[in-house]
Design a protein around this motif. Structure first.
Motif, PDB file in Angstrom:
ATOM      1  N   MET A   9       0.839  -1.190   0.000  1.00 20.31           N
ATOM      2  CA  MET A   9       0.000   0.000   0.000  1.00 20.31           C
ATOM      3  C   MET A   9       0.874   1.239   0.000  1.00 20.31           C
ATOM      4  O   MET A   9       1.916   1.273   0.651  1.00 20.31           O
ATOM      5  CB  MET A   9      -0.888  -0.006   1.258  1.00 20.31           C
ATOM      6  N   ILE A  10       0.447   2.253  -0.773  1.00 17.83           N
ATOM      7  CA  ILE A  10       1.071   3.580  -0.728  1.00 17.83           C
ATOM      8  C   ILE A  10      -0.061   4.580  -0.523  1.00 17.83           C
ATOM      9  O   ILE A  10      -0.984   4.651  -1.328  1.00 17.83           O
ATOM     10  CB  ILE A  10       1.828   3.923  -2.027  1.00 17.83           C
ATOM     11  N   ASP A  11       0.014   5.340   0.559  1.00 18.30           N
ATOM     12  CA  ASP A  11      -1.025   6.311   0.893  1.00 18.30           C
ATOM     13  C   ASP A  11      -0.717   7.654   0.235  1.00 18.30           C
ATOM     14  O   ASP A  11       0.398   7.897  -0.234  1.00 18.30           O
ATOM     15  CB  ASP A  11      -1.094   6.471   2.414  1.00 18.30           C
ATOM     16  N   GLU A  12      -1.697   8.519   0.237  1.00 16.46           N
ATOM     17  CA  GLU A  12      -1.521   9.885  -0.262  1.00 16.46           C
ATOM     18  C   GLU A  12      -0.739  10.702   0.762  1.00 16.46           C
ATOM     19  O   GLU A  12      -0.724  10.376   1.946  1.00 16.46           O
ATOM     20  CB  GLU A  12      -2.878  10.544  -0.507  1.00 16.46           C
ATOM     21  N   THR A  13      -0.133  11.791   0.325  1.00 18.03           N
ATOM     22  CA  THR A  13       0.553  12.707   1.239  1.00 18.03           C
ATOM     23  C   THR A  13      -0.494  13.473   2.031  1.00 18.03           C
ATOM     24  O   THR A  13      -1.454  13.988   1.467  1.00 18.03           O
ATOM     25  CB  THR A  13       1.441  13.690   0.450  1.00 18.03           C
ATOM     26  N   SER A  48       7.731  12.771  -1.690  1.00 19.04           N
ATOM     27  CA  SER A  48       7.700  12.656  -3.151  1.00 19.04           C
ATOM     28  C   SER A  48       8.544  11.485  -3.658  1.00 19.04           C
ATOM     29  O   SER A  48       8.424  11.096  -4.822  1.00 19.04           O
ATOM     30  CB  SER A  48       8.169  13.955  -3.793  1.00 19.04           C
ATOM     31  N   MET A  49       9.379  10.897  -2.810  1.00 20.05           N
ATOM     32  CA  MET A  49      10.187   9.753  -3.220  1.00 20.05           C
ATOM     33  C   MET A  49       9.318   8.563  -3.619  1.00 20.05           C
ATOM     34  O   MET A  49       9.741   7.697  -4.377  1.00 20.05           O
ATOM     35  CB  MET A  49      11.143   9.338  -2.097  1.00 20.05           C
ATOM     36  N   LEU A  50       8.084   8.513  -3.104  1.00 16.56           N
ATOM     37  CA  LEU A  50       7.201   7.388  -3.389  1.00 16.56           C
ATOM     38  C   LEU A  50       6.446   7.537  -4.707  1.00 16.56           C
ATOM     39  O   LEU A  50       5.802   6.589  -5.159  1.00 16.56           O
ATOM     40  CB  LEU A  50       6.205   7.209  -2.238  1.00 16.56           C
ATOM     41  N   ASP A  51       6.497   8.713  -5.327  1.00 18.03           N
ATOM     42  CA  ASP A  51       5.723   8.972  -6.550  1.00 18.03           C
ATOM     43  C   ASP A  51       5.944   7.944  -7.659  1.00 18.03           C
ATOM     44  O   ASP A  51       4.981   7.500  -8.276  1.00 18.03           O
ATOM     45  CB  ASP A  51       5.983  10.383  -7.072  1.00 18.03           C
ATOM     46  N   PRO A  52       7.181   7.542  -7.974  1.00 16.80           N
ATOM     47  CA  PRO A  52       7.362   6.611  -9.097  1.00 16.80           C
ATOM     48  C   PRO A  52       7.028   5.150  -8.775  1.00 16.80           C
ATOM     49  O   PRO A  52       7.079   4.302  -9.653  1.00 16.80           O
ATOM     50  CB  PRO A  52       8.837   6.759  -9.454  1.00 16.80           C
ATOM     51  N   PHE A  53       6.674   4.842  -7.536  1.00 19.37           N
ATOM     52  CA  PHE A  53       6.468   3.450  -7.132  1.00 19.37           C
ATOM     53  C   PHE A  53       4.987   3.071  -7.168  1.00 19.37           C
ATOM     54  O   PHE A  53       4.110   3.905  -6.996  1.00 19.37           O
ATOM     55  CB  PHE A  53       7.060   3.202  -5.741  1.00 19.37           C
ATOM     56  N   LYS A  54       4.754   1.744  -7.363  1.00 16.49           N
ATOM     57  CA  LYS A  54       3.395   1.223  -7.452  1.00 16.49           C
ATOM     58  C   LYS A  54       3.258  -0.017  -6.573  1.00 16.49           C
ATOM     59  O   LYS A  54       4.241  -0.697  -6.279  1.00 16.49           O
ATOM     60  CB  LYS A  54       3.064   0.854  -8.892  1.00 16.49           C
ATOM     61  N   VAL A  55       2.038  -0.312  -6.188  1.00 17.74           N
ATOM     62  CA  VAL A  55       1.740  -1.517  -5.414  1.00 17.74           C
ATOM     63  C   VAL A  55       2.206  -2.738  -6.208  1.00 17.74           C
ATOM     64  O   VAL A  55       2.021  -2.807  -7.426  1.00 17.74           O
ATOM     65  CB  VAL A  55       0.235  -1.598  -5.106  1.00 17.74           C
ATOM     66  N   GLY A  56       2.845  -3.681  -5.516  1.00 16.08           N
ATOM     67  CA  GLY A  56       3.310  -4.913  -6.145  1.00 16.08           C
ATOM     68  C   GLY A  56       4.786  -4.925  -6.490  1.00 16.08           C
ATOM     69  O   GLY A  56       5.336  -5.991  -6.765  1.00 16.08           O
ATOM     70  N   GLN A  57       5.445  -3.768  -6.466  1.00 17.35           N
ATOM     71  CA  GLN A  57       6.873  -3.719  -6.785  1.00 17.35           C
ATOM     72  C   GLN A  57       7.696  -4.234  -5.607  1.00 17.35           C
ATOM     73  O   GLN A  57       7.343  -4.024  -4.448  1.00 17.35           O
ATOM     74  CB  GLN A  57       7.305  -2.295  -7.107  1.00 17.35           C
ATOM     75  N   ASN A  58       8.802  -4.895  -5.927  1.00 13.60           N
ATOM     76  CA  ASN A  58       9.757  -5.322  -4.911  1.00 13.60           C
ATOM     77  C   ASN A  58      10.728  -4.180  -4.651  1.00 13.60           C
ATOM     78  O   ASN A  58      11.320  -3.649  -5.600  1.00 13.60           O
ATOM     79  CB  ASN A  58      10.521  -6.561  -5.370  1.00 13.60           C
ATOM     80  N   VAL A  59      10.879  -3.822  -3.372  1.00 13.68           N
ATOM     81  CA  VAL A  59      11.708  -2.675  -3.020  1.00 13.68           C
ATOM     82  C   VAL A  59      12.591  -2.983  -1.819  1.00 13.68           C
ATOM     83  O   VAL A  59      12.349  -3.924  -1.067  1.00 13.68           O
ATOM     84  CB  VAL A  59      10.840  -1.429  -2.694  1.00 13.68           C
TER      85      VAL A  59
END
Length: 124
Positions: A9-13, A48-59
């Motif tokens: 999950m990535i939430d909004e700012t 803003s570091m999270l902007d290019p990332f999407k759910v499901g990516q390995n990080v």
């Protein structure tokens, strides 16, 4: 310290208070026998570091542990712990960059003159 896994999950700012404090949360699920869902906070200019990332990516996320004390109205001390992210790396992209590109199929010639008896170089 680092946390490695898949983005769940990535939430909004979100902005808090009159001074404009910004926070953005993400959850990374570890890939182990008993997967853990780890909440990581990115604050201020790091959101803003999270902007290019999407759910499901390995990080792989570099984090700092942050602890704080809060005294409630009854005078009792409460303690909180958070993980603050300060760097994030896409492991899917890193893995694909490590592999050299595969040449096209027609770049290979079939081995028609192969004779197993002539090419047996095993020492036994």
């Amino acid at each position: 310290m680092e946390v490695q896994g898949k983005i769940k999950m990535i939430d909004e700012t979100k902005t808090y208070g009159s001074n404009g404090f910004q926070k953005r949360e993400m959850v990374v699920t570890t890939e182990e026998q008993y997967p853990q869902h780890i909440l990581i906070e990115f604050t201020q200019d790091k959101t803003s570091m999270l902007d290019p990332f999407k759910v499901g990516q390995n990080v792989k996320v570099s984090v700092n542990l942050r602890g704080r004390e809060w005294i409630n109205p009854q005078g009792e001390a409460k303690y909180f712990l958070s993980l603050n992210g300060w760097r994030i790396e896409n492991l899917d992209q890193a893995a694909s960059q490590d592999m050299p590109p595969m040449p096209p199929e027609d770049a290979f010639e079939p081995a028609n003159d192969l004779n197993e008896e002539d090419h047996d170089d095993l020492p036994f």
